[in-house]
Write an enzyme that holds these catalytic residues in place. Structure first.
Site, PDB file in Angstrom:
ATOM      1  CG  ASP A 182       1.600  14.561  -3.565  1.00  0.00           C
ATOM      2  OD1 ASP A 182       1.063  15.858  -3.926  1.00  0.00           O
ATOM      3  OD2 ASP A 182       2.663  14.218  -3.636  1.00  0.00           O
ATOM      4  CG  ASP A 208      -2.641   4.701  -2.222  1.00  0.00           C
ATOM      5  OD1 ASP A 208      -1.526   4.258  -1.766  1.00  0.00           O
ATOM      6  OD2 ASP A 208      -2.722   5.310  -3.251  1.00  0.00           O
ATOM      7  CG  ASP A 209       1.394   4.990   0.396  1.00  0.00           C
ATOM      8  OD1 ASP A 209       0.465   5.582  -0.518  1.00  0.00           O
ATOM      9  OD2 ASP A 209       2.592   4.893   0.149  1.00  0.00           O
TER      10      ASP A 209
HETATM   11  O1  LIG Z   1      -2.271  11.632  -5.108  1.00  0.00           O
HETATM   12  P1  LIG Z   1      -0.957  11.443  -6.208  1.00  0.00           P
HETATM   13  O2  LIG Z   1      -0.248  12.606  -6.733  1.00  0.00           O
HETATM   14  O3  LIG Z   1      -1.615  10.811  -7.329  1.00  0.00           O
HETATM   15  O4  LIG Z   1      -0.176  10.479  -5.314  1.00  0.00           O
HETATM   16  C1  LIG Z   1      -0.415   9.275  -4.649  1.00  0.00           C
HETATM   17  C2  LIG Z   1       0.125   8.118  -5.017  1.00  0.00           C
HETATM   18  O5  LIG Z   1       1.642   8.108  -5.151  1.00  0.00           O
HETATM   19  C3  LIG Z   1       2.059   7.164  -4.382  1.00  0.00           C
HETATM   20  O6  LIG Z   1       2.166   5.933  -4.980  1.00  0.00           O
HETATM   21  P2  LIG Z   1       3.347   5.712  -6.167  1.00  0.00           P
HETATM   22  O7  LIG Z   1       2.964   6.023  -7.398  1.00  0.00           O
HETATM   23  O8  LIG Z   1       4.677   6.573  -5.870  1.00  0.00           O
HETATM   24  O9  LIG Z   1       3.909   4.135  -6.141  1.00  0.00           O
HETATM   25  P3  LIG Z   1       3.624   3.019  -5.031  1.00  0.00           P
HETATM   26  O10 LIG Z   1       2.724   3.145  -4.295  1.00  0.00           O
HETATM   27  O11 LIG Z   1       3.911   2.023  -5.998  1.00  0.00           O
HETATM   28  O12 LIG Z   1       5.118   3.216  -4.374  1.00  0.00           O
HETATM   29  C4  LIG Z   1       1.085   6.870  -3.167  1.00  0.00           C
HETATM   30  O13 LIG Z   1       1.350   5.656  -2.857  1.00  0.00           O
HETATM   31  C5  LIG Z   1      -0.108   7.297  -3.903  1.00  0.00           C
HETATM   32  O14 LIG Z   1      -0.803   5.903  -4.506  1.00  0.00           O
HETATM   33  N1  LIG Z   2       7.088   8.300  -0.807  1.00  0.00           N
HETATM   34  C1  LIG Z   2       6.042   9.099  -1.235  1.00  0.00           C
HETATM   35  N2  LIG Z   2       5.334   8.928  -2.395  1.00  0.00           N
HETATM   36  C2  LIG Z   2       4.550   9.903  -2.834  1.00  0.00           C
HETATM   37  N3  LIG Z   2       3.920   9.985  -4.043  1.00  0.00           N
HETATM   38  C3  LIG Z   2       3.155  11.130  -4.257  1.00  0.00           C
HETATM   39  N4  LIG Z   2       3.589  11.769  -3.050  1.00  0.00           N
HETATM   40  C4  LIG Z   2       4.317  10.935  -2.358  1.00  0.00           C
HETATM   41  C5  LIG Z   2       5.195  11.368  -1.256  1.00  0.00           C
HETATM   42  O1  LIG Z   2       5.057  12.551  -0.698  1.00  0.00           O
HETATM   43  N5  LIG Z   2       5.995  10.456  -0.734  1.00  0.00           N
HETATM   44 MG   LIG Z   3       1.157   4.328  -4.311  1.00  0.00          MG
END
Ligand SMILES: O=P(O)(O)OC[C@H]1O[C@H](OP(=O)(O)OP(=O)(O)O)[C@H](O)[C@@H]1O
Ligand SMILES: Nc1nc2[nH]cnc2c(=O)[nH]1
Ligand SMILES: [Mg+2]
Length: 165
Positions: free
Chosen positions: A102, A98-99
């Site tokens: 958080d 994952d990117d």
């Molecule tokens: O540790 P956490 O608080 O659960 O947050 C982390 C997740 O939040 C973001 O995804 P997001 O839900 O924004 O969706 P996306 O990847 O589809 O943009 C990120 O890419 C992680 O998957």
């Molecule tokens: N783009 C983005 N997505 C998130 N989802 C949870 N935390 C983050 C953050 O810091 N940046």
């Molecule tokens: Mg995500």
């Protein structure tokens, strides 16, 4: 009230460099059967890792979590995690990418589904860090990371003019 008071913009160049650094770290820990990307944020890092590590087997776990419907597109309100598509097995021999991590909510849920996968992210905040096996850069919990695919070039007001306003 958002818990984020700082902005951390990441350029394509920085993301590429950090994803390559992650590839180095993961190569040392292989061999790997393949990569499972957590959508959508894990998709770009997965593409870079696969290229660097010569991995051709790529799967996805498709999830919806943070709500991007807020005015201004600030996607920083987390709802319940919805799994749209999972994968078979317990993840043994696979990198789960994952990117970022958080709060750790996404990682916690997905680790239950794939307890033997090696969970890797490029960025990690303190609350989610214990759930990650390998990451590259830590940022503080009150920082919102802005990825290059969420941004566009626009005019930047000179600092002196901002002070006047
Ligand atoms: O540790 P956490 O608080 O659960 O947050 C982390 C997740 O939040 C973001 O995804 P997001 O839900 O924004 O969706 P996306 O990847 O589809 O943009 C990120 O890419 C992680 O998957
Ligand atoms: N783009 C983005 N997505 C998130 N989802 C949870 N935390 C983050 C953050 O810091 N940046
Ligand atoms: Mg995500």
């Amino acid at each position: 009230m958002t818990p984020y008071s700082k902005d951390f913009p990441v350029s394509w160049h920085e993301l590429h460099r950090d994803a390559r650094a992650l590839s180095w770290r993961l190569l040392e820990q292989g061999p790997w059967k393949g990569i499972i990307a957590i959508t959508r944020g894990g998709l770009v890092p997965a593409a870079i890792l696969c290229r660097e590590m010569d991995i051709r087997l790529i799967d996805t776990i498709c999830v919806v979590s943070y709500d991007s419907s807020e005015e201004g597109g600030a996607a920083n309100v987390q709802g319940d995690l919805r799994i749209l598509k999972g994968v078979e097995g317990d993840g043994e021999g696979y990198i789960l990418i994952d990117d970022l991590v958080d709060t750790g909510k996404t990682a916690r849920e997905i680790r239950k589904m794939l307890p033997k996968a090696h969970f890797a992210t490029i960025y990690a905040k303190p609350a989610g860090k214990p759930l990650v096996d390998t990451f590259i850069t830590e940022v503080s919990q009150d920082t919102w990371i802005r990825f290059p695919w969420d941004m566009e070039y626009t005019f930047s007001t000179p600092l002196a003019d901002r002070q006047k306003g």
